[in-house]
Design a protein around this motif. Structure first.
Motif, PDB file in Angstrom:
ATOM      1  N   SER A 168      30.689  43.464  37.183  1.00 57.96           N
ATOM      2  CA  SER A 168      30.925  42.951  38.530  1.00 57.96           C
ATOM      3  C   SER A 168      29.898  43.476  39.519  1.00 57.96           C
ATOM      4  O   SER A 168      29.484  42.768  40.446  1.00 57.96           O
ATOM      5  N   THR A 169      29.451  44.713  39.312  1.00 59.13           N
ATOM      6  CA  THR A 169      28.435  45.283  40.201  1.00 59.13           C
ATOM      7  C   THR A 169      27.129  44.524  40.075  1.00 59.13           C
ATOM      8  O   THR A 169      26.496  44.168  41.082  1.00 59.13           O
TER       9      THR A 169
ATOM     10  N   ILE B  94      26.730  41.469  38.926  1.00 58.85           N
ATOM     11  CA  ILE B  94      26.924  40.096  39.386  1.00 58.85           C
ATOM     12  C   ILE B  94      26.791  40.028  40.912  1.00 58.85           C
ATOM     13  O   ILE B  94      26.183  39.109  41.472  1.00 58.85           O
ATOM     14  N   SER B  95      27.367  41.020  41.590  1.00 53.19           N
ATOM     15  CA  SER B  95      27.274  41.030  43.049  1.00 53.19           C
ATOM     16  C   SER B  95      25.844  41.231  43.521  1.00 53.19           C
ATOM     17  O   SER B  95      25.432  40.697  44.549  1.00 53.19           O
ATOM     18  N   VAL B  96      25.064  41.998  42.756  1.00 52.63           N
ATOM     19  CA  VAL B  96      23.665  42.202  43.099  1.00 52.63           C
ATOM     20  C   VAL B  96      22.864  40.929  42.858  1.00 52.63           C
ATOM     21  O   VAL B  96      21.992  40.547  43.650  1.00 52.63           O
TER      22      VAL B  96
ATOM     23  N   ASN C 206      23.998  37.840  42.827  1.00 54.94           N
ATOM     24  CA  ASN C 206      24.489  36.719  43.615  1.00 54.94           C
ATOM     25  C   ASN C 206      24.530  35.478  42.725  1.00 54.94           C
ATOM     26  O   ASN C 206      25.266  35.453  41.755  1.00 54.94           O
TER      27      ASN C 206
END
Length: 489
Positions: free
Chosen positions: A102-103, A105-107, A109
Motif C-alpha cells: 500500500s505504501t 502504491i500510494s507513492v 499513484n
C-alpha cells in the motif's frame, strides 16, 4: 537509494514485461554498449542475465521470468521492486498481501513505472531492504541455539536415533547429507554452472549446495530451528570439503562488553564469499556467518577412522559426544527379538560377542571399535521364514538337481522358488552379522570365537548356519560362546 517500481498488469503475466526507454536509460543505464544486466532474486538468490529488448516498445528478456518464478511468481497488481547495486540489480516481488504494498502504491499513484530515490524515513521504516536495518531486525528475534555437534561410536550404536530423538523436534527443518571420498567443496557449498535462457543465451550462475541452501533458509527464518546433518563425516576429506567455511565453525559463546549484537551460537568470525553472500543476504559484500538458529550435527563411526582422520583443529570446533553402545534405549521389539528360529535374542547375542571383543583387547588393535552396535541389525533381519524348511533333509538339493537336468515339474519348481525366497530372508542375519565377525571383528583371531578346525572359510560358516536348525545354527561358534548365548534365555 535508487529503486524502480513496476506494477504488474494481466498482460505481463503471459507476455514479456515491458519497460520504458526512460527507465532503461535513467535507471538501468542502457545505451548501445549495454543491453543486459545481472539480476538476482532477493528471496531465492536466483542469479541470471536479463536482456533489454530494444525496440519501439522495449521489454525485459533473458532470465527475467526465471528469476521471478524463483521468487514465487507474480499476480495482477503485484509490484516488481528493482534495487540497484554496484554491478547488479536485486529483484523483489511485492505482493498485494505485503504490508509495504500500500505504501508503494500510494507513492506510484496511477503510474505503472516509477524510478524514485528512497529517503531515510522509508528506509528506517523497513520498507526497503537496507542491509544494516534488515540484518539487525533479523538477529534480534533469532533463536540462540546454534551448535556444532559430532556424535561418534561403533557402527549401529544409535547415532542417527540420538539425533532424531534428542536434537530434533517435529518442527525442526532438517537437511541430511552423507560425506564420501568423492564428495567435494563444490558439492557442499555450491559451484558456478552454465545456464541457458529461453532465447538461447548462455550465462553462468552460482548454484548453491546443501550448506548454502540451508544457510539461506535459516537466515530468512530467524525463529525457525534448522539442523544440517552430515552422516559419515570422516568418510570424506572434511577439512577440504568445508574449505574456508571451516572458519565459521567457531561459534559465539558469550555476550561481551562491546558486543557485536549477534546472538550466542552465531559464527564468531565472518568470511568473505560473494557467491554465498549473494544467495543468503542478497548482498555479495556481506560477511557470511552461520546464524544462531542453524546447528550442524555430524556422525562418525570410530571403526572408520582409517578412512579420513579429523585433525585436532577441526575436532576442537565441535562438541564431541560418544554414543554409548548399550540396549538402554533400544526398542524391546528389536532387543528381545529372537534370531530366526533360535531361542537366542539379539540382545544376548550382541552383548556376548561384545564382551568377547573387549576381552580380546590385548590381541586386537582398537578392539572397542569392532563391537556390534545395538542397531547393527533391523528387526526384519531377524525374522525367520519357515517356508525354507530344513535344508539338511535333502529336498532342496534334490529339487536343484532336477532343475539342472530339466526333469523338474511345475509343482516342484514352485516349491524350489518358495525355498529360495525364504532363504533370501533367512540369509540376512548371517550375511550381515556372521560375515562381519569373520571378516572384520575377529579377522586376526577367528579361533577365539569360531570352530575353525571344522569351519575354515566364510562360505562354510554361513552354509552351516543356514543348513542347521534352531540353536544348532550356533555350532559354528565355540561351545563356551554358545552356552553364553543361551544362559539368560
Amino acid at each position: 537509494m535508487n529503486i524502480y517500481l513496476r506494477k504488474i498488469l494481466k498482460h505481463d503475466i503471459t507476455h514479456q514485461i515491458s519497460v520504458t526507454k526512460e527507465v532503461l536509460n535513467g535507471f538501468f543505464g542502457v545505451y548501445e554498449e549495454k543491453e543486459a544486466a545481472i539480476m538476482r532474486g532477493k528471496k531465492s538468490g536466483y542469479l541470471g542475465t536479463v536482456t533489454f529488448l530494444l525496440s519501439t516498445d522495449p521489454r525485459f528478456g533473458g532470465d527475467i521470468k526465471q528469476i521471478i518464478n524463483a521468487e514465487g511468481g507474480i499476480q495482477v497488481d503485484d509490484i516488481l521492486l528493482f534495487v540497484k547495486e554496484k554491478d547488479s540489480y536485486v529483484v523483489e516481488v511485492i505482493s498485494t498481501s505485503d504490508e509495504r504494498h500500500s505504501t508503494f502504491i500510494s507513492v506510484m499513484n496511477i503510474e505503472r513505472h516509477l524510478v524514485i530515490n528512497i529517503d531515510d524515513e522509508i528506509v528506517d521504516g523497513g520498507f526497503i531492504s537496507g542491509d544494516s536495518v534488515e540484518y539487525a531486525a533479523y538477529e534480534e528475534s533469532r533463536i540462540p541455539k546454534g551448535r556444532n555437534i559430532l556424535l561418534y561410536g561403533v557402527p549401529g550404536s544409535g547415532k542417527s536415533w540420538t539425533i532424531q530423538h534428542e536434537y530434533c523436534t517435529p518442527k525442526t527443518h532438517v537437511e541430511r547429507l552423507v560425506f564420501h571420498p568423492d564428495y567435494t567443496y563444490s558439492d557442499f557449498v555450491g559451484q558456478i554452472l552454465p545456464n541457458v535462457a529461453e532465447d538461447g543465451q548462455i550465462s553462468y550462475k552460482f548454484t548453491p549446495g546443501p550448506f548454502t541452501s540451508i544457510l539461506r533458509d535459516a537466515y530468512a527464518d530467524p525463529e525457525g530451528d534448522y539442523v544440517l546433518i552430515i552422516e559419515e563425516i570422516n568418510r570424506g576429506n572434511a577439512p577440504a570439503i568445508f574449505g574456508e567455511v571451516f572458519q565459521l565453525l567457531d561459534r559465539k559463546v558469550e555476550i561481551k562488553e562491546h558486543d557485536d549484537e549477534f546472538p550466542i551460537g552465531t559464527s564468531e568470525y565472518g568470511i568473505t564469499n560473494p557467491n554465498i553472500a549473494n544467495v543468503v543476504y542478497g548482498n555479495p559484500n556481506q560477511k557470511v556467518r552461520i546464524p544462531s538458529n542453524l546447528s550442524i550435527i555430524g556422525t562418525m563411526n570410530t571403526s572408520d577412522q582409517n578412512v579420513f582422520t579429523l585433525d585436532t583443529a577441526f575436532q576442537r570446533r565441535w562438541e564431541m559426544r560418544l554414543i554409548e553402545n548399550n540396549f538402554d534405549t533400544v526398542d524391546l521389539k528389536l532387543a528381545d527379538a529372537y534370531i530366526l528360529d533360535t531361542t537366542v535374542t539379539w540382545r544376548n547375542f550382541c552383548t556376548t560377542i561384545n564382551d568377547i571383543v573387549i576381552g580380546n583387547s590385548t590381541r586386537m588393535t582398537s578392539s572397542e571399535d569392532k563391537r556390534l552396535g545395538a542397531y547393527f541389525v533391523h528387526v526384519s533381519d531377524l525374522i525367520f521364514d519357515e517356508k525354507m524348511g530344513n535344508l539338511s533333509d535333502g529336498i532342496y538339493d534334490e529339487l536343484r538337481n532336477k532343475e539342472n537336468t530339466g526333469s523338474i515339474v511345475i509343482a516342484e519348481y514352485n516349491r524350489l522358488r518358495e525355498i529360495r525366497q525364504a532363504m533370501q530372508q533367512n540369509r540376512k542375519f548371517p550375511e550381515k552379522v556372521i560375515k562381519y565377525l569373520w571378516d572384520d571383528a575377529f579377522k586376526f583371531n577367528r579361533e577365539s570365537v569360531f570352530e575353525v578346525t571344522q569351519y575354515q572359510s566364510l562360505e562354510a560358516v554361513i552354509k552351516a548356519f543356514l543348513w542347521n536348525t534352531g540353536n544348532d545354527r550356533f555350532t559354528i561358534f565355540k561351545e563356551t560362546i554358545r552356552n553364553a548365548f543361551t544362559e539368560n534365555t
